[in-house]
Design a protein around this motif. Structure first.
Motif, PDB file in Angstrom:
ATOM      1  N   VAL A 122       2.453   3.558  -1.944  1.00  0.00           N
ATOM      2  CA  VAL A 122       2.657   4.546  -3.012  1.00  0.00           C
ATOM      3  C   VAL A 122       1.288   4.996  -3.495  1.00  0.00           C
ATOM      4  N   ILE A 123       0.911   6.197  -3.124  1.00  0.00           N
ATOM      5  CA  ILE A 123      -0.437   6.690  -3.388  1.00  0.00           C
ATOM      6  C   ILE A 123      -0.731   6.759  -4.885  1.00  0.00           C
ATOM      7  N   ALA A 124       0.226   7.296  -5.652  1.00  0.00           N
ATOM      8  CA  ALA A 124      -0.042   7.571  -7.068  1.00  0.00           C
ATOM      9  C   ALA A 124      -0.420   6.318  -7.850  1.00  0.00           C
ATOM     10  N   SER A 125       0.183   5.183  -7.507  1.00  0.00           N
ATOM     11  CA  SER A 125      -0.057   3.959  -8.276  1.00  0.00           C
ATOM     12  C   SER A 125      -0.815   2.893  -7.495  1.00  0.00           C
ATOM     13  N   ASN A 126      -1.183   3.205  -6.247  1.00  0.00           N
ATOM     14  CA  ASN A 126      -1.962   2.285  -5.404  1.00  0.00           C
ATOM     15  C   ASN A 126      -1.230   0.947  -5.220  1.00  0.00           C
ATOM     16  N   PHE A 127       0.043   1.049  -4.851  1.00  0.00           N
ATOM     17  CA  PHE A 127       0.863  -0.126  -4.555  1.00  0.00           C
ATOM     18  C   PHE A 127       1.344  -0.077  -3.110  1.00  0.00           C
TER      19      PHE A 127
END
Length: 212
Positions: A122-127
């Motif tokens: 998940v790019i937006a939250s770096n998970f």
């Protein structure tokens, strides 16, 4: 439909090679205009997991989604699967079940884990998130945590299989970025982004699973 037979068939399919990113890409939102998401992060992605919990209700196979509470973060107010970041020493299964217990009141001892879908960044939250698929065979009364969950949305699993299930519209991400987003509409809510991409992998798998 025999729910037990369906679950056993799905478990076997989850042990086979998964469609993975080819299924994710079908639901990938694209920026409109010049804005592009920043892909560089200064720290390694954090591990996390979400839960796709299947259960029978009146002859329908359902699964819960949650509306995230409003907070200062990338996923504030979004519709998502129950889940979150891993604690030290946890497996992805333990993370998914614990988070679902905390967010929607799941009795994790009653959940039958069927398998996992493809790990997802998940790019937006770096998970880096692993979707865990589980089942419960009896009626469920959910108890959402008011601090983390603003509400529960109840999806019909086989609605995802309809030809017209995948829709597309322009959405405003983070309140400011225009995106053309393939999505599912569940109980009137737009389900897009990482959640839609993970659900679409399950959707592709389900096309080969017997529902008799």
């Amino acid at each position: 439909m025999n729910f037990a037979s369906f679950i056993n068939d799905l478990r076997e399919h989850l042990r086979q090679p998964l469609p993975g990113h080819s299924a994710h890409d079908l639901m990938r939102a694209e920026p409109i205009g010049r804005w592009r998401p920043k892909l560089d992060h200064k720290t390694p992605p954090r591990p996390g997991a979400v839960l796709i919990l299947l259960y029978p209700e009146d002859g329908i196979v359902k699964f819960p989604l949650i509306r995230r509470a409003t907070y200062a973060g990338a996923h504030s107010g979004q519709i998502s699967l129950p889940g979150g970041k891993a604690e030290a020493g946890e497996t992805v299964v333990e993370t998914a079940l614990r988070e679902a217990e905390e967010e929607i009141g799941l009795d994790r001892s009653q959940a039958e884990v069927l398998g996992a879908l493809t790990e997802f960044f998940v790019i937006a939250s770096n998970f880096t998130v692993t979707p865990i698929v589980a089942a419960m065979h009896g009626p469920i009364v959910f108890k959402p945590d008011p601090y983390e969950t603003a509400g529960i949305i109840y999806g019909d699993l086989f609605d995802l299989l309809r030809e017209e299930a995948v829709l597309k519209k322009e959405i405003l991400a983070a309140g400011q970025y225009r995106m053309m987003a393939p999505h599912f509409e569940i109980e009137g809510e737009v389900v897009w982004g990482a959640t839609a991409m993970m659900l679409n992998e399950l959707r592709v798998i389900l096309k080969d699973v017997s529902t008799d």
